[in-house]
Design a protein around this motif. Structure first.
Motif, mmCIF file in Angstrom:
data_model
loop_
_atom_site.group_PDB
_atom_site.id
_atom_site.type_symbol
_atom_site.label_atom_id
_atom_site.label_comp_id
_atom_site.label_asym_id
_atom_site.label_seq_id
_atom_site.Cartn_x
_atom_site.Cartn_y
_atom_site.Cartn_z
ATOM 1 N N TRP A 1 12.519 -20.632 -18.749
ATOM 2 C CA TRP A 1 12.590 -22.084 -18.570
ATOM 3 C C TRP A 1 13.298 -22.458 -17.274
ATOM 4 O O TRP A 1 12.992 -23.490 -16.674
ATOM 5 C CB TRP A 1 13.223 -22.767 -19.779
ATOM 6 N N LEU A 2 14.203 -21.610 -16.805
ATOM 7 C CA LEU A 2 14.856 -21.888 -15.528
ATOM 8 C C LEU A 2 13.877 -21.730 -14.365
ATOM 9 O O LEU A 2 13.864 -22.548 -13.437
ATOM 10 C CB LEU A 2 16.053 -20.959 -15.341
ATOM 11 N N LEU A 3 13.050 -20.700 -14.425
ATOM 12 C CA LEU A 3 12.062 -20.503 -13.368
ATOM 13 C C LEU A 3 11.015 -21.607 -13.378
ATOM 14 O O LEU A 3 10.588 -22.074 -12.312
ATOM 15 C CB LEU A 3 11.405 -19.135 -13.507
ATOM 16 N N VAL A 4 10.601 -22.030 -14.563
ATOM 17 C CA VAL A 4 9.627 -23.120 -14.657
ATOM 18 C C VAL A 4 10.209 -24.396 -14.071
ATOM 19 O O VAL A 4 9.522 -25.153 -13.374
ATOM 20 C CB VAL A 4 9.173 -23.323 -16.120
ATOM 21 N N THR A 5 11.481 -24.656 -14.320
ATOM 22 C CA THR A 5 12.136 -25.838 -13.760
ATOM 23 C C THR A 5 12.133 -25.791 -12.236
ATOM 24 O O THR A 5 11.851 -26.792 -11.571
ATOM 25 C CB THR A 5 13.581 -25.929 -14.278
ATOM 26 N N CYS A 6 12.416 -24.627 -11.667
ATOM 27 C CA CYS A 6 12.406 -24.487 -10.205
ATOM 28 C C CYS A 6 11.004 -24.665 -9.639
ATOM 29 O O CYS A 6 10.828 -25.306 -8.598
ATOM 30 C CB CYS A 6 12.979 -23.135 -9.804
ATOM 31 N N VAL A 7 10.014 -24.125 -10.312
ATOM 32 C CA VAL A 7 8.630 -24.276 -9.845
ATOM 33 C C VAL A 7 8.225 -25.746 -9.866
ATOM 34 O O VAL A 7 7.597 -26.247 -8.931
ATOM 35 C CB VAL A 7 7.669 -23.408 -10.693
#
Length: 78
Positions: free
Chosen positions: A50-56
């Motif tokens: 979910w952290l990577l999705v937020t950054c994307v």
């Protein structure tokens, strides 16, 4: 507070301030990209998705904002 003011009591409109909106958009998008790399390396696996999705999403919205501001500038509506 009044919602309607007569024209003779109305203050003049403020002066339009010209700004370069591309610089903060580029900085913010770059920070989201740096955050993506840092999280990909450092974050524990159970929180990483979910952290990577937020950054994307932050990077994608930054690119959309950059395209929008460049289109407005091209049309002369800075």
């Amino acid at each position: 507070m009044r919602f309607w003011v007569r024209d003779d009591r109305r203050r003049p409109d403020p002066v339009v301030v010209r700004t370069d909106d591309q610089v903060p958009i580029l900085v913010g998008t770059g920070l989201w990209a740096v955050g993506f790399v840092v999280i990909a390396v450092v974050a524990p696996i159970e929180h990483r998705t979910w952290l990577l999705v937020t950054c994307v999403i932050g990077v994608v919205l930054g690119v959309i904002g950059l395209i929008y501001t460049r289109a407005r500038q091209r049309n002369g509506r800075r």
